[in-house]
Design an enzyme around this catalytic site. Structure first.
Site, PDB file in Angstrom:
ATOM      1  N   LYS A 173       0.617  -0.942   0.237  1.00 56.50           N
ATOM      2  CA  LYS A 173      -0.351   0.175   0.199  1.00 56.50           C
ATOM      3  C   LYS A 173       1.084   1.465  -0.168  1.00 56.50           C
ATOM      4  O   LYS A 173       0.647   2.315  -0.960  1.00 56.50           O
ATOM      5  CB  LYS A 173      -1.157  -0.219   1.328  1.00 56.50           C
ATOM      6  CG  LYS A 173      -1.334   1.485   1.693  1.00 56.50           C
ATOM      7  CD  LYS A 173      -2.808   1.374   2.802  1.00 56.50           C
ATOM      8  CE  LYS A 173      -1.592   1.439   3.900  1.00 56.50           C
ATOM      9  NZ  LYS A 173      -0.602   2.164   4.926  1.00 56.50           N
ATOM     10  N   THR A 174       2.020   1.078   1.122  1.00 56.49           N
ATOM     11  CA  THR A 174       2.219   2.418   0.774  1.00 56.49           C
ATOM     12  C   THR A 174       3.861   2.431  -0.190  1.00 56.49           C
ATOM     13  O   THR A 174       4.055   4.067  -0.485  1.00 56.49           O
ATOM     14  CB  THR A 174       3.240   2.269   2.231  1.00 56.49           C
ATOM     15  OG1 THR A 174       3.019   2.290   3.544  1.00 56.49           O
ATOM     16  CG2 THR A 174       4.270   4.195   2.322  1.00 56.49           C
ATOM     17  N   ASP A 195      -4.559   8.064   2.803  1.00 58.18           N
ATOM     18  CA  ASP A 195      -4.203   6.465   3.398  1.00 58.18           C
ATOM     19  C   ASP A 195      -5.346   6.278   5.094  1.00 58.18           C
ATOM     20  O   ASP A 195      -5.843   6.971   5.128  1.00 58.18           O
ATOM     21  CB  ASP A 195      -3.077   6.893   3.271  1.00 58.18           C
ATOM     22  CG  ASP A 195      -2.145   5.726   3.974  1.00 58.18           C
ATOM     23  OD1 ASP A 195      -2.672   4.637   3.450  1.00 58.18           O
ATOM     24  OD2 ASP A 195      -0.927   5.902   5.510  1.00 58.18           O
ATOM     25  N   GLU A 196      -5.306   4.468   4.424  1.00 62.76           N
ATOM     26  CA  GLU A 196      -6.269   4.185   5.601  1.00 62.76           C
ATOM     27  C   GLU A 196      -6.946   5.162   5.628  1.00 62.76           C
ATOM     28  O   GLU A 196      -7.764   5.545   6.413  1.00 62.76           O
ATOM     29  CB  GLU A 196      -5.179   4.827   7.749  1.00 62.76           C
ATOM     30  CG  GLU A 196      -4.053   3.944   7.081  1.00 62.76           C
ATOM     31  CD  GLU A 196      -3.939   2.894   7.413  1.00 62.76           C
ATOM     32  OE1 GLU A 196      -5.224   1.670   6.719  1.00 62.76           O
ATOM     33  OE2 GLU A 196      -2.933   2.180   7.500  1.00 62.76           O
ATOM     34  N   GLN A 240      -9.628  -4.088   7.778  1.00 59.30           N
ATOM     35  CA  GLN A 240      -8.595  -3.412   8.774  1.00 59.30           C
ATOM     36  C   GLN A 240      -9.437  -2.615   9.824  1.00 59.30           C
ATOM     37  O   GLN A 240      -8.210  -1.856   9.951  1.00 59.30           O
ATOM     38  CB  GLN A 240      -7.533  -3.273   7.758  1.00 59.30           C
ATOM     39  CG  GLN A 240      -6.304  -4.559   7.379  1.00 59.30           C
ATOM     40  CD  GLN A 240      -5.289  -4.177   7.783  1.00 59.30           C
ATOM     41  OE1 GLN A 240      -4.553  -3.785   7.871  1.00 59.30           O
ATOM     42  NE2 GLN A 240      -5.372  -4.454   5.976  1.00 59.30           N
ATOM     43  N   ARG A 271      -0.548  -9.870  10.455  1.00 58.88           N
ATOM     44  CA  ARG A 271       0.581  -9.469  10.872  1.00 58.88           C
ATOM     45  C   ARG A 271       1.855 -10.588  10.956  1.00 58.88           C
ATOM     46  O   ARG A 271       3.395  -9.778  11.178  1.00 58.88           O
ATOM     47  CB  ARG A 271       1.198  -9.129  12.598  1.00 58.88           C
ATOM     48  CG  ARG A 271       0.295  -7.591  12.524  1.00 58.88           C
ATOM     49  CD  ARG A 271      -0.271  -6.511  12.075  1.00 58.88           C
ATOM     50  NE  ARG A 271      -0.972  -6.725  11.104  1.00 58.88           N
ATOM     51  CZ  ARG A 271      -1.378  -6.406   9.236  1.00 58.88           C
ATOM     52  NH1 ARG A 271      -0.091  -5.729   9.847  1.00 58.88           N
ATOM     53  NH2 ARG A 271      -2.195  -6.146   8.835  1.00 58.88           N
TER      54      ARG A 271
END
Length: 771
Positions: free
Chosen positions: A33-34, A225-226, A256, A615
C-alpha cells in the site's frame, strides 16, 4: 530514479498511473500500500503537477515522514518539501493557524493533549461540585470527543433529545453543561484539543465560503491513506476540499477497519463508490508478507463478515506451516506455554527475540506473559507504554514552553506555577483559577495584573505570583530572536528545572535529568535541520510538531532484540516473523466488555482478529485458557468462535488431555482422547518430574469444578417467568426480561449483572429461581 514503475505488479502500476478522477485503492494486508501511494505521488510530480497542489493525508507522522523521504529520493528534496503531506491534525492545524483570526483564536494557539483535556474536565467537575465518581472524567471526555467527531458543537449538544436521553441513562445529565464550560475555557485559554482541530476546520470551511474556495483551488489532487479509519469529521473535510477538482484517491482496506471506538466509520470506505459515481477501483490482492497458509486462514475468517468489499487476497510465498493452536488449563499455564515456545523455537530455528510478538485484546493480559518471560530470562518490551513526551519531567518543561508561547494556556500555567517550588500553594492556585473563571478571563490576565493581585492576595503571595509572571515575560521577549534550542536551554536553566532535577541523585532522579537532556538534544536537532532546510526554527514551530505526535509515533518496537508485547490495535501496520495471539476466548476475544454485542460489533472484532493474523510473516500461534481469573474469581472459559471459523485444514489443533468443551447451552463435557507419545506433546506439557504433580493438581481442580457444576440445583424451566431474579452457574445472577416461544422450546432473554444480556433456551440453560 528513472524506472520507478518497473518494480510494480500490474494492478499496482494501474493504480499509480491513473491519476485523474476519483480512485478507490483497496489494499489487502501486506500488498504494498505505502509503495503504491508513494509512487502515485511521484508519478503526479513526474507528470508536471506542482507539489504545492498535492494534499496527502496520513494517520501518523511516521507514515508521512517515510513517504516523504521515499518521494524525495526519487524527485529531490527541493520538490518534495513543498508537498502538503502530513497527518490530518498537522495539516488542519496549519490551516487553522493561518486563518486563526477568522475563528477568534491566536495563531499561536495551544494544542491540548488528552491529559490536558482530562485535567480541565476534572477542574470543571470540581467547580460544579459534582461527584467525580459519578461524572468520571474519562467518560465525560469520551462523550465530548465523540460529539466533536460527529460535528456536534457544545451549543448544539444540549439541544439534541438523543444526547440528553443517553446522558440521563448513564446518570450524567449535566454532560452538556460540562461540555459548554469546557469549550468556553479552552477558548479563553487560546487552546484546542485534537478533536477541535477537525471540528474548527469544518466550521471554518462551512462559515467562510471564500476560505473553502481558496483551499479547493490549492488542492488539485487529494490522497488519503487508511481511509477506512476516517471519522465523520474527517470525511466531511475531505469531501468539501475535493468537490472542485474531484481528483481524489483513497487507499485502505475495509477488512482492517478496527477503530470504531475512536469514531472511525467503515461506511466511509464502503460508500466511496456511491459518493463518487465516476470512480475507478483498484484491488491490491497479492500479499507479499505472509505465507500462503496464513493468508488462506485469514481469508477463511474474514469471509464470515457480510459488510465488506469483496476481494481475493493471495500469497505466492511458500506454503508455510500450519497455525498452531495451544490450549492451556489456566491463564498462568498459557503464559508458560507461550514463553516455552518462544525459547524453544528461537534456539531451534535461530530467530532473534525481536522476531516474536505477543498480541492480546486488552492491556491487562500482559502481566501473565511478562512474568512467564522473566522466568525464562527472555527480554521483552511492552509497546504502547508511557510515551517519552508523557513523562512528568518532560511535560513540566514542555508546559514552560507552552506558557511562554501562549500565556493564555491555563493548563500549562497551573502545572508549573509552583514547580520548581516557589511558595505558591494549592489554595492560592485555586483562588487564581476560580477568580479567572468567574470573570471570564484567563489565569494569566489575573496573575499578571498587580492591582488585581493585591486586591485578592496578601503582599507576599502577590509578589511570588508576580515574580513568576515576570520570569515568563523575560522568556517571551526572546521568542523571535532565539532559535528553539537556544530558548529551550535558557528556559530549562532559568526556570531552575535542571537544578531541581540535578539535586536528586537517585537512579530515578538521574534518569529524569537524562530525559531532559535528551529532550534538549532533540530540540537541537530540530534547530539544525530547520536552519539547513531554510524553514522556521523557533520554539513555537518545534512545539507544533511535538503537540501533534500520536501514540504510534513514539518508541519503535524494533529498537532492540526483545520480544514485543502489545494490543492488537497497536500492532496494526506492523509485521513480525512469529506472532502469538493469546487469550482467544469468548467474552475476551471477541470482547464482551460493554455488554451485549450487535452484529456490527462482532464483525469489527472479526476484523481485529484478521489484522492480528496478517501481522505474521512465517508462523502464527493461537492460545487460550480453559480457566481464567477475572476480578479475583476463577471462571471457566470457552474457546473463541474465531478459532473455529478458521478452516481446519490450516490449523494444527490437537485435542489435549482432559479437554473441557462448552456447547452453545453452556453444558460442560470432558473428552479424554488416547494419550500421545511424550515426544508429540506440546513443549509446555513435556513436564519435568517437579512440574508433573502441579499439572495433575490442576487437572484435579478442574474435575472438582465439574462436580460443583453437577451439584448446582436448578429450577424447573416451566416455573420461570419474566421479571424473576435467577442464577446461572457460570453467568451469575440476573433478571428475566422476556420469554418467547412455547414449551419445551421457550427462549428467555436474561440480563446478568456480570456478563450483560443473554438469550437462553430454558430446557438447557439450567437456571435457579431466586425470587
Amino acid at each position: 530514479m528513472q524506472n520507478y514503475l518497473e518494480g510494480l505488479n500490474e494492478t499496482q502500476r494501474l493504480a499509480v498511473e491513473n491519476i485523474h478522477g476519483a480512485s478507490l485503492i483497496i489494499a489487502g494486508a501486506g500488498s504494498g500500500k505505502t509503495r503504491v501511494l508513494t509512487y502515485r505521488i511521484t508519478h503526479l510530480l513526474k507528470n508536471g503537477v506542482k507539489p504545492g497542489s498535492i494534499l496527502a493525508l496520513t494517520f501518523t507522522n511516521k507514515a508521512a515522514r517515510e513517504m516523504k523521504d521515499r518521494i524525495a529520493s526519487m524527485v529531490g528534496q527541493n520538490t518534495s518539501r513543498h508537498l502538503w503531506m502530513g497527518t490530518f491534525h498537522s495539516i488542519f492545524s496549519r490551516i487553522l493557524r493561518t486563518e486563526a483570526e477568522l475563528i477568534g483564536y491566536p495563531s499561536t494557539f495551544t494544542i491540548y493533549d488528552s491529559a490536558d483535556s482530562k485535567n480541565l474536565i476534572k477542574s470543571i467537575i470540581k467547580d460544579m461540585s459534582l461527584d467525580d465518581k459519578t461524572y468520571k472524567p474519562n467518560v465525560v471526555a469520551s462523550r465530548i470527543s465523540a460529539a466533536k467527531n460527529n460535528l456536534v458543537s457544545s451549543e448544539v449538544y444540549s439541544t439534541l433529545p438523543e444526547t440528553a436521553e443517553y446522558d440521563q441513562s448513564i446518570r450524567m445529565p449535566l454532560i452538556g453543561v460540562i461540555y459548554k464550560e469546557y469549550a468556553k475555557r479552552c477558548f479563553l485559554a487560546g487552546a484546542m484539543d485534537f478533536d477541535d482541530l477537525l471540528l474548527k476546520t469544518n466550521a471554518l470551511l462551512r462559515n467562510h465560503p471564500e476560505i473553502l474556495a481558496k483551499y479547493q483551488r490549492i488542492f488539485e489532487y487529494i490522497l488519503v491513506d487508511e481511509y477506512q479509519d476516517t471519522n465523520h469529521s474527517q470525511y466531511m473535510i475531505i469531501k468539501k476540499l475535493a468537490a472542485t477538482h474531484n481528483n481524489i484517491c483513497v487507499v485502505g482496506d475495509d477488512a482492517q477497519s478496527i477503530y470504531s471506538f475512536r469514531g472511525a466509520r467503515i461506511e466511509n470506505i464502503l460508500n466511496f463508490q456511491k459518493d463518487y459515481p465516476n470512480h475507478k477501483v483498484f484491488k491490491l490482492e497479492q500479499n507479499y508478507r505472509s505465507t500462503q497458509n496464513i493468508v488462506d486462514a485469514a481469508n477463511s475468517v474474514i469471509a464470515k463478515n457480510k459488510r465488506q468489499i469483496q476481494k481475493n487476497v493471495f500469497s505466492e510465498k511458500e506454503k508455510g506451516t500450519l497455525i498452531k493452536v495451544m490450549s492451556a488449563i489456566t491463564d498462568n499455564e498459557e503464559g508458560y506455554l507461550v514463553a516455552n515456545e518462544i525459547g524453544d523455537t528461537r534456539m531451534r530455528e535461530h530467530y532473534q527475540f525481536s522476531d516474536y510478538a505477543i498480541l492480546y485484546r486488552t492491556n491487562a493480559q500482559s502481566r501473565i506473559f511478562e512474568e512467564s518471560l522473566r522466568k525464562r530470562n527472555i527480554p521483552y518490551k511492552i509497546y504502547g507504554g508511557l510515551s517519552f513526551y508523557q513523562r512528568k519531567e518532560i511535560k513540566d518543561l514542555l508546559s514552560y514552553f507552552r506558557l511562554v508561547i501562549n500565556p493564555k494556556d491555563n493548563e500549562a500555567f497551573k502545572r508549573i506555577i509552583n514547580y520548581p517550588a516557589r511558595g505558591i500553594g494549592q489554595t492560592s492556585l485555586t483562588k487564581l483559577e476560580q477568580f479567572a473563571a468567574q470573570n471570564n478571563i484567563c489565569i494569566w490576565e489575573f496573575a499578571s495584573n498587580i492591582p488585581l493581585l493585591l486586591s485578592e492576595f496578601n503582599k507576599g503571595t502577590a509578589a511570588k505570583i508576580n515574580e513568576f509572571t515576570r520570569l515568563i515575560e523575560v522568556f517571551r521577549e526572546k521568542l523571535e530572536t532565539h532559535n528553539a534550542f537556544e530558548l529551550a536551554s535558557e528556559i530549562a536553566t532559568g526556570s531552575e528545572i535542571m537544578k531541581d532535577l540535578y539535586k536528586d541523585q537517585t537512579p530515578e532522579g538521574v534518569s529524569r535529568f537524562e530525559n531532559i537532556q535528551e529532550l534538549l538534544n532533540g530540540i537541537q536537532e530540530f534547530s539544525i535541520s530547520a536552519r539547513e532546510e531554510g524553514t522556521p526554527g523557533q520554539l513555537n514551530n518545534y512545539m507544533e510538531d511535538v503537540a501533534l505526535l500520536t501514540d504510534q509515533d513514539s518508541d519503535k518496537p524494533e529498537d532492540t532484540d526483545r520480544v514485543t508485547m502489545m494490543t492488537i490495535h497497536s500492532a496494526k501496520g506492523l509485521e513480525f516473523k512469529n506472532v502469538f495471539i493469546v487469550g482467544i476466548e469468548e467474552n475476551l476475544f471477541p470482547s464482551n466488555q460493554n455488554g451485549q454485542k450487535t452484529a456490527e460489533d462482532f464483525e469489527e472484532e472479526r476484523r481485529l482478529f484478521y489484522v492480528a493474523l496478517t501481522r505474521a510473516e512465517q508462523h502464527v500461534y493461537l492460545s487460550y485458557a480453559r480457566q481464567r481469573y477475572k476480578w479475583g474469581k476463577l471462571e471457566f472459559c470457552n474457546k473463541s468462535r474465531f478459532i473455529d471459523e478458521i478452516d481446519s485444514q490450516y490449523l494444527d489443533q490437537p485435542v489435549d488431555k482432559d479437554q473441557v468443551f462448552y456447547n452453545d447451552n453452556q453444558e460442560i463435557t470432558f473428552a479424554t482422547p488416547k494419550p500421545k507419545p511424550q515426544s508429540a506433546m506440546a513443549p509446555g506439557l513435556r513436564a519435568s518430574a517437579t512440574s508433573q504433580p502441579d499439572m495433575f493438581r490442576k487437572l484435579s481442580k478442574l474435575r472438582e469444578a465439574k462436580k460443583e457444576t453437577d451439584a448446582f440445583e436448578y429450577s424447573n424451566p416451566e416455573e420461570i417467568q419474566a421479571g424473576m431474579l435467577v442464577e446461572h452457574q457460570r453467568f451469575g445472577r440476573g433478571k428475566v426480561l422476556q420469554m418467547e416461544g412455547k414449551s419445551p422450546d421457550i427462549q428467555a432473554t436474561v440480563f446478568f449483572q456480570n456478563t450483560g444480556k443473554k438469550q437462553l433456551l430454558l430446557k438447557f440453560a439450567k437456571l435457579r429461581i431466586i425470587t
